[in-house]
Design an enzyme around this catalytic site. Sequence first.
Site, PDB file in Angstrom:
ATOM      1  N   GLU A   1      16.742 -19.123 -14.821  1.00 31.81           N
ATOM      2  CA  GLU A   1      17.349 -20.140 -13.295  1.00 31.81           C
ATOM      3  C   GLU A   1      17.460 -20.281 -12.015  1.00 31.81           C
ATOM      4  O   GLU A   1      15.898 -21.119 -12.000  1.00 31.81           O
ATOM      5  CB  GLU A   1      18.422 -19.162 -12.879  1.00 31.81           C
ATOM      6  CG  GLU A   1      19.691 -17.947 -13.411  1.00 31.81           C
ATOM      7  CD  GLU A   1      21.119 -18.959 -13.796  1.00 31.81           C
ATOM      8  OE1 GLU A   1      20.491 -20.516 -13.788  1.00 31.81           O
ATOM      9  OE2 GLU A   1      21.667 -18.666 -14.507  1.00 31.81           O
TER      10      GLU A   1
ATOM     11  N   ASN B   1      29.100 -18.965  -8.887  1.00 33.71           N
ATOM     12  CA  ASN B   1      28.078 -19.604  -9.763  1.00 33.71           C
ATOM     13  C   ASN B   1      28.528 -20.867  -9.003  1.00 33.71           C
ATOM     14  O   ASN B   1      29.141 -21.374  -8.407  1.00 33.71           O
ATOM     15  CB  ASN B   1      28.360 -19.593 -10.918  1.00 33.71           C
ATOM     16  CG  ASN B   1      27.089 -19.217 -11.566  1.00 33.71           C
ATOM     17  OD1 ASN B   1      25.908 -19.762 -11.479  1.00 33.71           O
ATOM     18  ND2 ASN B   1      27.234 -17.796 -12.721  1.00 33.71           N
TER      19      ASN B   1
ATOM     20  N   ASP C   1      28.171 -22.058 -15.424  1.00 35.16           N
ATOM     21  CA  ASP C   1      27.737 -21.740 -14.657  1.00 35.16           C
ATOM     22  C   ASP C   1      27.295 -22.716 -13.895  1.00 35.16           C
ATOM     23  O   ASP C   1      26.719 -23.415 -12.603  1.00 35.16           O
ATOM     24  CB  ASP C   1      25.952 -21.675 -16.290  1.00 35.16           C
ATOM     25  CG  ASP C   1      25.201 -20.890 -15.527  1.00 35.16           C
ATOM     26  OD1 ASP C   1      24.753 -20.448 -14.326  1.00 35.16           O
ATOM     27  OD2 ASP C   1      24.952 -20.042 -16.553  1.00 35.16           O
TER      28      ASP C   1
END
Length: 304
Positions: free
Chosen positions: A20, A156, A208
Amino acid sequence: MSVHTPAVKAISISRDRVGESPVWSVANQCIYWVDIEGPFIHRLNWANRHQSTWTLPERVGCIAMSNRGTLIAAMETGIFEVALSEPPVAHVSLLASVTHPQASMRFNDGRCDPQGRFWAGTMVRDMGLASPAGGIYGLDENGLQGPVLSGYITPNGMAFSTDGTTAYLSDSHPSRQQIWKHSFDAATGTWGPQAAWVDMQALPGRPDGAAVDAEGCYWICGNDAGRIHRFSPQGDLLQSIAVPVSKPAMCAFGGPELRHLFVTSIRPASPAPGFDATLDGALLVLEPGVQGLPEPLFSRFPVR
């Protein structure tokens, strides 16, 4: 809307469990990213492709660069400043602790706004619980504020428009799959009301991590579908790029001219058919045909 498949390369030696928060450093021409579950911070030098990895004491949801040459990291118990020494040693100091409304929570997605504040969302680690206990917190010279927004399961997709007057957020939980926009007062760091923007229930992938390009368009990873979508400021889907992994997690512009798009990825519990399982968890890079913007530096350190 068109689907493009540009050349996509895996450039990391690691295969992260939950890759991430890629962040490009203009100053040192490196891409940084995290493996939340490592818990690791990675750095890849663009010139020689050398990768270094540092181990952290807690799960790290997201990072940002600071104007002191350090990193800001939102972890489980708070937001920390991280000075990277000889790998794998990272010197970690607490900037602000957080009081979660329930157990087993951590920070997730976040980034700096154009005025140098740091924003990050929290979530219950077990997504199966579908708990809306997540909130959005901000860090500046006054300390940690928040939650300024609440009710998220898996917050997100945080990003800011090129003029800094609009903030974007998503909830990637399967029961939500929405992207919202908020008016944003850059001078005061005030978020306006939530407004519906894009419903991704009907599109490939769960929303995301995200980035905004120099033309003001919003890029977001379609997790579970191996896609990266580009939306106009009006919310129209302009482009969809296919990538060889099923779970792209977050994208960031970088490279010498900010014309490369870096994409982190997650290793699924079991390989997804139609994708290259050997690349699951890799950091990918492609050239999307548009230029990005430099990521703002955190500069609003709490006054002690």
